[in-house]
Design an enzyme around this catalytic site. Structure first.
Site, PDB file in Angstrom:
ATOM      1  N   SER A   3      41.075  58.278  22.999  1.00 54.92           N
ATOM      2  CA  SER A   3      40.013  57.892  22.071  1.00 54.92           C
ATOM      3  C   SER A   3      38.910  58.944  22.023  1.00 54.92           C
ATOM      4  O   SER A   3      38.226  59.070  21.009  1.00 54.92           O
ATOM      5  CB  SER A   3      39.370  56.585  22.530  1.00 54.92           C
ATOM      6  N   HIS A  42      45.777  58.941  17.202  1.00 57.50           N
ATOM      7  CA  HIS A  42      44.835  57.931  17.671  1.00 57.50           C
ATOM      8  C   HIS A  42      44.999  56.651  16.860  1.00 57.50           C
ATOM      9  O   HIS A  42      44.634  56.595  15.688  1.00 57.50           O
ATOM     10  CB  HIS A  42      43.405  58.486  17.559  1.00 57.50           C
ATOM     11  N   ASN A  53      35.142  57.294  16.308  1.00 58.31           N
ATOM     12  CA  ASN A  53      34.370  56.916  17.493  1.00 58.31           C
ATOM     13  C   ASN A  53      33.130  57.785  17.680  1.00 58.31           C
ATOM     14  O   ASN A  53      32.141  57.337  18.246  1.00 58.31           O
ATOM     15  CB  ASN A  53      35.251  56.976  18.749  1.00 58.31           C
TER      16      ASN A  53
HETATM   17  P1  NAI Z   1      45.731  49.898  29.260  1.00 56.14           P
HETATM   18  O1  NAI Z   1      45.020  49.985  30.528  1.00 56.14           O
HETATM   19  O2  NAI Z   1      45.914  48.573  28.609  1.00 56.14           O
HETATM   20  O3  NAI Z   1      47.177  50.527  29.413  1.00 56.14           O
HETATM   21  C1  NAI Z   1      47.463  51.727  30.068  1.00 56.14           C
HETATM   22  C2  NAI Z   1      48.868  51.595  30.635  1.00 56.14           C
HETATM   23  O4  NAI Z   1      49.324  52.873  31.052  1.00 56.14           O
HETATM   24  C3  NAI Z   1      48.956  50.680  31.861  1.00 56.14           C
HETATM   25  O5  NAI Z   1      49.886  49.657  31.569  1.00 56.14           O
HETATM   26  C4  NAI Z   1      49.434  51.604  32.973  1.00 56.14           C
HETATM   27  O6  NAI Z   1      50.316  50.947  33.876  1.00 56.14           O
HETATM   28  C5  NAI Z   1      50.118  52.684  32.196  1.00 56.14           C
HETATM   29  N1  NAI Z   1      50.189  53.978  32.913  1.00 56.14           N
HETATM   30  C6  NAI Z   1      49.207  54.614  33.549  1.00 56.14           C
HETATM   31  N2  NAI Z   1      49.663  55.785  34.056  1.00 56.14           N
HETATM   32  C7  NAI Z   1      50.963  55.870  33.703  1.00 56.14           C
HETATM   33  C8  NAI Z   1      51.969  56.828  33.937  1.00 56.14           C
HETATM   34  N3  NAI Z   1      51.730  57.922  34.618  1.00 56.14           N
HETATM   35  N4  NAI Z   1      53.185  56.580  33.412  1.00 56.14           N
HETATM   36  C9  NAI Z   1      53.447  55.470  32.723  1.00 56.14           C
HETATM   37  N5  NAI Z   1      52.517  54.535  32.494  1.00 56.14           N
HETATM   38  C10 NAI Z   1      51.299  54.726  32.972  1.00 56.14           C
HETATM   39  O7  NAI Z   1      44.992  50.916  28.276  1.00 56.14           O
HETATM   40  P2  NAI Z   1      44.959  50.918  26.701  1.00 56.14           P
HETATM   41  O8  NAI Z   1      43.828  50.115  26.235  1.00 56.14           O
HETATM   42  O9  NAI Z   1      46.317  50.632  26.193  1.00 56.14           O
HETATM   43  O10 NAI Z   1      44.581  52.443  26.404  1.00 56.14           O
HETATM   44  C11 NAI Z   1      45.501  53.486  26.510  1.00 56.14           C
HETATM   45  C12 NAI Z   1      44.964  54.693  25.823  1.00 56.14           C
HETATM   46  O11 NAI Z   1      44.737  54.377  24.459  1.00 56.14           O
HETATM   47  C13 NAI Z   1      43.644  55.210  26.354  1.00 56.14           C
HETATM   48  O12 NAI Z   1      43.633  56.601  26.265  1.00 56.14           O
HETATM   49  C14 NAI Z   1      42.633  54.607  25.412  1.00 56.14           C
HETATM   50  O13 NAI Z   1      41.454  55.360  25.314  1.00 56.14           O
HETATM   51  C15 NAI Z   1      43.391  54.678  24.113  1.00 56.14           C
HETATM   52  N6  NAI Z   1      42.956  53.751  23.093  1.00 56.14           N
HETATM   53  C16 NAI Z   1      42.628  52.464  23.401  1.00 56.14           C
HETATM   54  C17 NAI Z   1      42.201  51.606  22.410  1.00 56.14           C
HETATM   55  C18 NAI Z   1      41.887  50.191  22.726  1.00 56.14           C
HETATM   56  O14 NAI Z   1      41.243  49.533  21.893  1.00 56.14           O
HETATM   57  N7  NAI Z   1      42.285  49.649  23.851  1.00 56.14           N
HETATM   58  C19 NAI Z   1      42.088  52.039  21.011  1.00 56.14           C
HETATM   59  C20 NAI Z   1      42.542  53.385  20.782  1.00 56.14           C
HETATM   60  C21 NAI Z   1      42.932  54.202  21.793  1.00 56.14           C
END
Ligand code: NAI
Ligand code: 3HC
Length: 696
Positions: free
Chosen positions: A411, A432, A482
């Site tokens: 993000s 994104h 953002n």
């Molecule tokens: P989240 O915390 O829900 O999910 C992240 C997932 O990645 C977890 O399930 C974790 O187990 C997994 N993970 C971590 N390291 C890993 C690895 N080495 N190999 C495989 N899996 C791994 O986070 P979320 O919200 O899904 O965010 C993910 C990305 O998306 C971030 O960069 C965030 O900034 C971005 N993002 C999030 C938004 C949101 O509204 N939540 C919107 C747009 C982008």
């Protein structure tokens, strides 16, 4: 081939419109139809006439690029009158979409046949207008008031099967049959049956005591769903005219309402949005000669909120997905998320049995990155942390095949720095998505310093394939959306400290046209997300006071809806925000600590304080070349952030206000708040002086 042609086939005359790409009804099309009708009527061998179109669709409506220009005869009404007046039965033959003026021409014909996969609709309300070629008068006569109100106020097209059931169509031809041949055969049948013209304008809507209650009910319903857009309510006035006035007076009333809507700034804003969305996918240096790479097999790393949503969006588009999680436990959790979303969508009837199974089968979840060795495009969606991202990209660099595209869903983080952790930065970019990724329409494509042109072309093609509206941004903190949001959220935080209640701030922004206010959104997204993010950047990047209240709430475990309390309180199982005395107390304490004297704040100030920073930062984004064009910024805000469509997006809205006025208001708040956040962007200074807008 001429734009409209006529030929006789057997005993049937065929008028064929050929105006690619969507057979928009331009002046040339109108003139061509009238001319071909004259030829057809004097051809004694043609007893029945068919009106059809070539290419991918039947006529998709009036030519929107002609809106606002001086009208030229023959006008729409002339074409409609000529079609309906024909002594020879007229059949409209519909494939693709018959939309707006396209459907209205079909309704002026006496019979209608469509291919089974066609859709029919009157989407004018999406452009801030109502159907203006007598559609509001003919559709209710043919299909009844309920169907007409539903189609005209929602703007949503209906499939052929439903149109047949509603009486809008007389026949449906199979998808694999040639529609024109089917229409000609239908014509021959009508010749045999000595069928006569059947003019909808001569039909009447039976008077009925329940009608006024029906219109009252629709007005109430539409007032809620239209969210400030006037056209859907005005469309009800036009349909009511069909029910209460003779046809000739009804079309006069429709024309008056159409003209009023067309002259309203809302319709200009919505037409801007229509073209802005389509322009966004064009990049000056990515021409048609640059061929996209394959993206049939998608890899997703991280199966949290975003990773699962991204996988679902890809599955819905028929792609194959391999999703990687870091442990068996996390993989099971991701599988549960994906399955429950697909099951819910199946239960609601949004996808049929076959699609449900196919989409489930399309997603494989693994824990070993090596499973990505055949993936064409890999999208990383792990935690928002530079070290974690870099280590994932180093690993991807090792396992991904040559030519695979590596994308990050970050993000805020620096895509160039992530790309530099691989040996192939030209294959790296940002994709994104917005949460929930399988629903939100926006996709920001972040172009790194070294991203190859065919990688960008692939990202654009991928965006289209998964039915997103894609906008390209250059690398900077927060990209387009953002980065601009920061000022909006900052001011909401400061306004609280200065004395505006959260519910007042949110209500003022909703009254401006957003579906939710900024503080409601923070509670929904989770207060801890921004809190954690800010901790990764130097503190002097941010306003020292704006996040005081939020930080205190997070420290107390109040992270928003997910913890049952945030800025607002929530009752169990209910998302309705309840003003919370604890937040009010913390706000007063923090205001005192910051030396901010609380005062009464008007709704007008709330709107200006939140919206002007969007415009000012948008101007900087434009002058730095982070966005290609002002309308791209509008698209980001319309599709990703809930900015009211009828205001056209922040940059279009600024043009409507006038940049001179925008500059003056920013300077007004500079006097109140200081220059740090309230200095007009150089581009605003320049354009205001020259009397220009962002689109000049
Ligand atoms: P989240 O915390 O829900 O999910 C992240 C997932 O990645 C977890 O399930 C974790 O187990 C997994 N993970 C971590 N390291 C890993 C690895 N080495 N190999 C495989 N899996 C791994 O986070 P979320 O919200 O899904 O965010 C993910 C990305 O998306 C971030 O960069 C965030 O900034 C971005 N993002 C999030 C938004 C949101 O509204 N939540 C919107 C747009 C982008
Ligand atoms: N007038 C002028 N240009 C139009 C147009 C229209 N009505 N509809 C589409 N186009 C253009 C698009 O701008 C695009 O141009 P570009 O290639 O230069 O960007 C091109 O046609 C292809 O359009 P899409 O990229 O949208 O193609 P899709 O295949 O994805 O979608 C469609 C096709 C479903 C027909 C979609 O274009 C659409 O929804 N069009 C608008 C339909 C509409 O709103 N009709 C009502 C018009 S108002 C009216 O008829 C008033 C009447 O009541 C008097």
């Amino acid at each position: 081939m001429s734009i409209v042609s006529f030929e006789r086939r057997g005993r049937v005359g065929l008028i064929l419109v050929n105006n690619p790409p969507v057979n928009a009804i331009s002046h040339a099309v109108r003139a061509g139809i009238v001319e071909c009708l004259e030829r057809a009527s004097s051809d004694d061998g043609a007893h029945v006439l068919v009106l059809a179109a070539t290419g991918r669709t039947f006529m998709a409506g009036a030519d929107i690029t002609e809106f606002g220009k001086p009208p030229k005869a023959p006008h729409f009404a002339d074409v409609i009158a000529a079609l309906e007046a024909s002594d020879k039965p007229m059949i409209a033959a519909i494939h693709g979409s018959a939309l707006g003026g396209g459907l209205e021409l079909a309704l002026a014909c006496h019979y209608r046949i469509a291919r089974a996969d066609a859709v029919l609709g009157l989407p004018e309300v999406n452009l801030g207008i109502i159907p203006g070629a007598e559609g509001t008068q003919r559709l209710p006569r043919l299909a009844g008031l309920e169907t007409a109100l539903q189609m005209i106020t929602s703007g949503k097209p209906i499939p052929a099967a439903k149109a047949l059931e509603a009486g809008v169509l007389d026949a449906v031809s199979p998808v694999d049959a040639d529609l024109v041949e089917a229409a000609l055969a239908y014509g021959e049948r009508l010749v045999d049956e000595k069928a006569q013209p059947r003019r909808i304008s001569e039909m009447t809507i039976p008077a009925n005591d329940a009608q006024s209650a029906l219109f009252a009910e629709w007005r109430e319903k539409v007032a809620k769903s239209a969210r400030g857009i006037k056209a859907p309510l005005r469309a009800i006035d036009a349909v009511e005219a069909a029910a209460t006035l003779p046809f000739a007076e009804g079309i006069k009333r429709e024309r008056e309402i159409f003209a009023e809507c067309a002259a309203d700034p809302q319709s200009k804003a919505m037409q801007h949005a229509f073209f802005a969305e389509r322009k966004a996918s064009r990049l000056p240096d990515v021409g048609r000669d640059i061929k996209p790479r394959s993206f049939a097999h998608i890899g997703v790393v991280g199966g949290g909120t975003m990773g699962c949503g991204i996988a679902l969006a890809c599955a819905a588009a028929g792609l194959t997905i391999t999703l990687i999680e870091q442990s068996d436990e996390a993989a099971d959790k991701a599988k549960g998320t994906v399955t429950s979303i697909l099951d819910a969508s199946h239960a609601r009837g949004r996808i049929n049995d076959a699609a449900h199974q196919k989409q489930k089968d399309a997603i494989t979840i693994k824990t070993d990155m090596a499973a990505l060795k055949d993936a064409d495009l890999i999208i990383e969606a792990v935690f928002e942390n530079m070290d974690v991202k870099k280590s994932v990209f180093r690993e991807l660099d090792r396992v991904a095949k040559k030519g695979a595209i590596l994308a990050t869903n970050t993000s805020y983080l620096d895509v160039d720095e992530i790309a530099a952790s691989t040996s192939r930065p030209a294959d790296v970019l940002g994709l994104h998505f917005f949460s929930p990724a399988h629903i939100m329409k926006l996709l920001e494509i972040v172009r790194g310093r070294e991203t190859a042109l065919d990688v960008l072309a692939t990202a654009l093609a991928f965006g289209k394939a998964i039915r997103k509206v894609a906008v390209v941004a250059r690398v900077c903190y927060g990209f387009i959306g953002n980065r601009m949001l920061e000022g909006y959220v900052r001011e909401a935080g400061l306004l609280m400290l200065e004395g505006a209640k959260p519910e007042q701030i949110d209500a003022a922004i909703r009254a401006f046209g957003y579906p939710m206010g900024p503080l409601q959104v923070l509670d929904l997204a989770g207060l801890d997300i921004g809190h954690m993010l800010r901790s990764q950047f130097p503190a002097d990047r941010f306003d020292p006071h704006a996040y005081r209240v939020i930080s205190r709430l997070v420290e107390q475990g109040r992270k928003g809806q997910k913890t049952g309390a945030g800025i607002y309180g929530y009752e169990k199982g209910n998302r309705a925000p309840i003003p919370d005395p604890l937040t009010a107390r913390i706000t007063r304490e923090e205001a005192e600590k910051a030396g901010i004297k609380q005062r009464t704040i008007t709704d007008e100030e709330i709107v200006e304080r939140c919206i002007l920073p969007l415009i000012n930062e948008g101007a900087r984004i434009l002058e730095e070349g982070v966005a290609v064009r002002a309308s791209d910024i509008d698209v980001v805000y319309l599709y990703g952030y809930g900015f009211p469509r009828w205001r056209g997006g922040p940059m279009f809205y600024a043009n409507q206000l006038g940049l001179k006025h925008v500059r003056e208001r920013i300077l007004h708040y500079q006097a109140q708040q200081g220059p740090r956040w309230w200095t007009p962007a150089p581009l605003i200074e320049k354009l205001a002086k020259e009397g220009k807008g962002f689109d000049d």
